[in-house]
Every structure is written in C-alpha cells, then in structure tokens.
Design a protein around this motif. Structure first.
Motif, mmCIF file in Angstrom:
data_model
loop_
_atom_site.group_PDB
_atom_site.id
_atom_site.type_symbol
_atom_site.label_atom_id
_atom_site.label_comp_id
_atom_site.label_asym_id
_atom_site.label_seq_id
_atom_site.Cartn_x
_atom_site.Cartn_y
_atom_site.Cartn_z
ATOM 1 N N ASN A 47 -3.902 -1.365 -4.284
ATOM 2 C CA ASN A 47 -2.703 -2.152 -4.540
ATOM 3 C C ASN A 47 -1.762 -1.931 -3.370
ATOM 4 O OD1 ASN A 47 -0.330 -3.363 -5.501
ATOM 5 N ND2 ASN A 47 0.235 -1.561 -6.685
ATOM 6 N N GLY A 48 -1.407 -3.014 -2.697
ATOM 7 C CA GLY A 48 -0.519 -2.909 -1.549
ATOM 8 C C GLY A 48 -0.993 -3.815 -0.434
ATOM 9 N N THR A 49 -0.363 -3.683 0.706
ATOM 10 C CA THR A 49 -0.696 -4.514 1.858
ATOM 11 C C THR A 49 -0.591 -3.686 3.129
ATOM 12 O OG1 THR A 49 0.170 -6.500 0.761
ATOM 13 C CG2 THR A 49 -0.107 -6.620 3.133
ATOM 14 N N GLY A 97 1.856 -0.443 2.199
ATOM 15 C CA GLY A 97 1.654 -0.363 0.759
ATOM 16 C C GLY A 97 0.250 0.147 0.483
ATOM 17 N N PHE A 98 0.131 1.375 -0.057
ATOM 18 C CA PHE A 98 -1.188 1.996 -0.087
ATOM 19 C C PHE A 98 -1.397 2.831 -1.341
ATOM 20 C CE2 PHE A 98 -4.853 4.179 1.851
ATOM 21 C CZ PHE A 98 -5.446 3.103 2.491
ATOM 22 N N ASN A 99 -1.431 2.167 -2.471
ATOM 23 C CA ASN A 99 -1.919 2.796 -3.701
ATOM 24 C C ASN A 99 -3.406 2.528 -3.800
ATOM 25 O OD1 ASN A 99 0.772 3.287 -4.246
ATOM 26 N ND2 ASN A 99 0.732 2.422 -6.305
ATOM 27 N N ILE A 100 -4.215 3.584 -3.827
ATOM 28 C CA ILE A 100 -5.656 3.396 -3.945
ATOM 29 C C ILE A 100 -6.207 4.240 -5.086
ATOM 30 C CG2 ILE A 100 -5.872 2.918 -1.477
ATOM 31 C CD1 ILE A 100 -7.288 5.670 -1.213
ATOM 32 N N ILE A 101 -7.334 3.801 -5.613
ATOM 33 C CA ILE A 101 -8.140 4.589 -6.550
ATOM 34 C C ILE A 101 -9.547 4.649 -5.977
ATOM 35 C CG2 ILE A 101 -9.121 4.754 -8.859
ATOM 36 C CD1 ILE A 101 -6.741 3.345 -9.965
ATOM 37 N N LEU A 156 1.664 5.179 -2.334
ATOM 38 C CA LEU A 156 2.533 5.005 -1.179
ATOM 39 C C LEU A 156 3.173 3.622 -1.237
ATOM 40 C CD1 LEU A 156 3.636 6.179 1.461
ATOM 41 C CD2 LEU A 156 1.658 5.190 2.636
ATOM 42 N N ASN A 157 4.452 3.599 -1.565
ATOM 43 C CA ASN A 157 5.276 2.389 -1.529
ATOM 44 C C ASN A 157 4.859 1.296 -2.497
ATOM 45 O OD1 ASN A 157 6.986 3.485 0.428
ATOM 46 N ND2 ASN A 157 5.642 2.831 2.090
ATOM 47 N N ARG A 158 4.209 1.681 -3.582
ATOM 48 C CA ARG A 158 3.976 0.813 -4.732
ATOM 49 C C ARG A 158 4.141 1.676 -5.991
ATOM 50 N NH1 ARG A 158 4.473 -2.231 -1.140
ATOM 51 N NH2 ARG A 158 3.290 -4.128 -0.664
ATOM 52 N N VAL A 211 -4.213 6.343 -15.087
ATOM 53 C CA VAL A 211 -3.212 5.954 -14.095
ATOM 54 C C VAL A 211 -3.130 4.435 -14.097
ATOM 55 C CG1 VAL A 211 -3.517 7.980 -12.616
ATOM 56 C CG2 VAL A 211 -4.887 5.945 -12.185
ATOM 57 N N ALA A 212 -1.942 3.911 -13.876
ATOM 58 C CA ALA A 212 -1.765 2.460 -13.872
ATOM 59 C C ALA A 212 -0.517 2.112 -13.080
ATOM 60 C CB ALA A 212 -1.652 1.929 -15.304
ATOM 61 N N SER A 213 -0.524 0.922 -12.525
ATOM 62 C CA SER A 213 0.634 0.458 -11.766
ATOM 63 C C SER A 213 1.878 0.405 -12.628
ATOM 64 C CB SER A 213 0.355 -0.928 -11.174
ATOM 65 O OG SER A 213 -0.748 -0.901 -10.297
ATOM 66 N N GLU A 214 1.698 0.037 -13.899
ATOM 67 C CA GLU A 214 2.794 -0.036 -14.849
ATOM 68 C C GLU A 214 2.383 0.659 -16.136
ATOM 69 O OE1 GLU A 214 3.765 -4.089 -15.587
ATOM 70 O OE2 GLU A 214 4.308 -4.523 -13.511
#
Length: 284
Positions: A110-112, A188-192, A204-206, A240-243
């Motif tokens: 999640n991110g860019t 933007g660097f949320n990873i699983i 990172l930034n998300r 874990v979840a974005s929201e």
C-alpha cells in the motif's frame, strides 16, 4: 493507495467475517474507505498450506458480484494476505493486482514510489535477469517485490536468519532512491511479506493498525468461534490492516516502523531508523 490485510494465527482460522461482514470489512473499504476513497481496481487473497501459497486475484472491485465474498467464505488458514487496489502506477489489470508471489514468497503493498518513471530503470538494472524478465505488469509494487527477491537470490539479505533485517534493507534502499530521484516527495511503503511460516512488513507514510486476539471466543459479528480449537494449545491471532475492521481496540503501528508477528510475543515493532523526518500527516 490501497487497503491491506494480514492475518497470522496459531491454528487455521476462518476470516470471512473481517473480510466481508465486519463493520469496516475489506469488501466495504473497496467501495469507500474511512476517508471516502474507493479501492475498486482489483482484489487478491493469498492463503497458505503445506504446498505453498494459494492466490486468487481479480481485476475488478471486490464489491462487484459475489467472487470476493465466495473466496473469503472458503478461507481456513493460519496465514492470510488480502488486498484491494486503488491504482496509482499501472491500470486495472490482473497482472497489476496484488498480492504478487514467487515460490513460497507473497508480497502486497500500500503506497506509491514517487517519480517511479525514473526509479524503475534503476531497479531493473539492479535486478538479476531472471527477476527482470519475470515482471508481468507495470506497478512499482511488483518491481519492488522482484528487487527484494534479487537481494535474496544474490545473498545481499538473508530472510531465513533475519526477515526484519531483509525488509529493513529493502525499505532503506527504496527510501534512498526516493531521496535521490524524487526530492521533497514522500515514499509510501506499507508492505506485507510472508513465506508461509512468518509474516512481517513495514509502515511508512500510510496508515496501519493491528489487533491481538488471545484465546478462543465467539466472533462479535457472527456469534460463533472461527477455529476448530485444540484444547491442549493456546490460541492467538494477530491482524494488521490499513484501517480498523471491527469495534475491537485496534492499535496504530507507529509511522516509520518494521513489524513481525510472533505466536508467543504478538506483534513486535521496531523503528526503521530513517534519518529524515517522517511525514506528520499520513495519507491513506
């Protein structure tokens, strides 16, 4: 922008409720997240068994039709990675849909990566020929995954001995590339990432949150337990979840963090140790 979901349990577990029926289930986020953004450009779900990962991906919205709900209803696994996509780099196409996989490794993002047009050739140049040729889509995410696998293949990182360290190296290099090729922009660097035995990632930034469920109890959504429990074992599940997905007490993972899931210690969070100040207002 996308929405992430990762589940790690000590026993195989049904996760249909949090994916489909919860107050803020992933399928609902595909239509509209808490900030009002839709994530309708594809979805994917990865589960794991002794044979390796089993992944279903589609290039349409999770809320379209019954496909996502049917896939979620069939899940009974110790580890699950799910993703609904809002396209930023690469259009809505199956080859651009997360999670990405190679062998036992599964990856979602999640991110860019900002200014990816300039960073892409640098990543490709650093990859082994095999991983460069294996890229099927256009996304920054798939390129990052293939670069991670290159680091593993060349021995630059050893995820068997130190998965967190391998992720730290990956994030650090992407951070440095962003500083060089997109100065003033935020990565933007949320990873699983999972190998079918372990699950770890970064924030990172998300946005990113987790809940730690200890013990067997009836689901607050459907009223039934979600496992066939071994009474001799202690059950624990971490999500874990974005929201936040449910009305449980979800805890925010600090920005600029690396995390790992553990059956004994829950979620272990450590700083990525990035030098520059992180973005104070974190976008979705």
């Amino acid at each position: 922008m996308c929405r992430l979901y990762g589940f790690f349990g000590t026993e195989p577990t049904k996760v249909e409720c949090t994916l489909v029926h919860a107050q803020n289930a992933l399928i609902s986020q595909s239509r509209s997240d808490l900030a009002g953004y839709s994530h309708s450009h594809g979805w994917g779900v990865a589960t794991f068994d002794h044979a390796g990962p089993d992944i279903e991906r589609q290039a349409w919205a999770a809320y379209h039709g019954e496909h996502f709900a049917r896939a979620a209803a069939q899940i009974y696994s110790r580890l699950v990675i799910a993703h609904v996509r809002r396209a930023t780099v690469g259009g809505a196409a199956i080859e651009n849909t997360h999670p990405f996989s190679d062998g036992r490794w599964v990856f979602a993002h999640n991110g860019t990566v900002p200014n990816f047009a300039d960073i892409r050739p640098v990543l490709r140049e650093r990859m082994t020929p095999g991983h460069r040729q294996a890229i099927q889509g256009e996304t920054d995410s798939e390129h990052v995954f293939r670069y991670f696998l290159t680091l593993v293949e060349t021995g630059a990182v050893d995820p068997e001995a130190d998965l967190a360290g391998a992720i730290r190296r990956l994030v650090g290099e992407m951070y440095e590339l962003t500083e060089k090729h997109a100065p003033g922009k935020k990565l933007g660097f949320n990873i699983i990432l999972s190998d079918g035995q372990r699950m770890a990632g970064s924030r990172l930034n998300r946005t990113l949150h987790y809940v730690d469920r200890q013990g067997v109890y009836d689901c607050e959504i459907c009223g039934f337990p979600h496992i066939h429990h071994d009474p001799k074992a202690n059950y624990r599940a971490i999500v874990v979840a974005s929201e936040p997905l449910t009305h449980e007490e979800w805890i925010e993972i600090p920005n600029g963090s690396i995390w790992q899931m553990s059956a004994t210690d829950g979620i272990i969070v450590d700083s990525l140790g990035l030098q520059n100040d992180l973005q104070n207002t974190v976008p979705v």
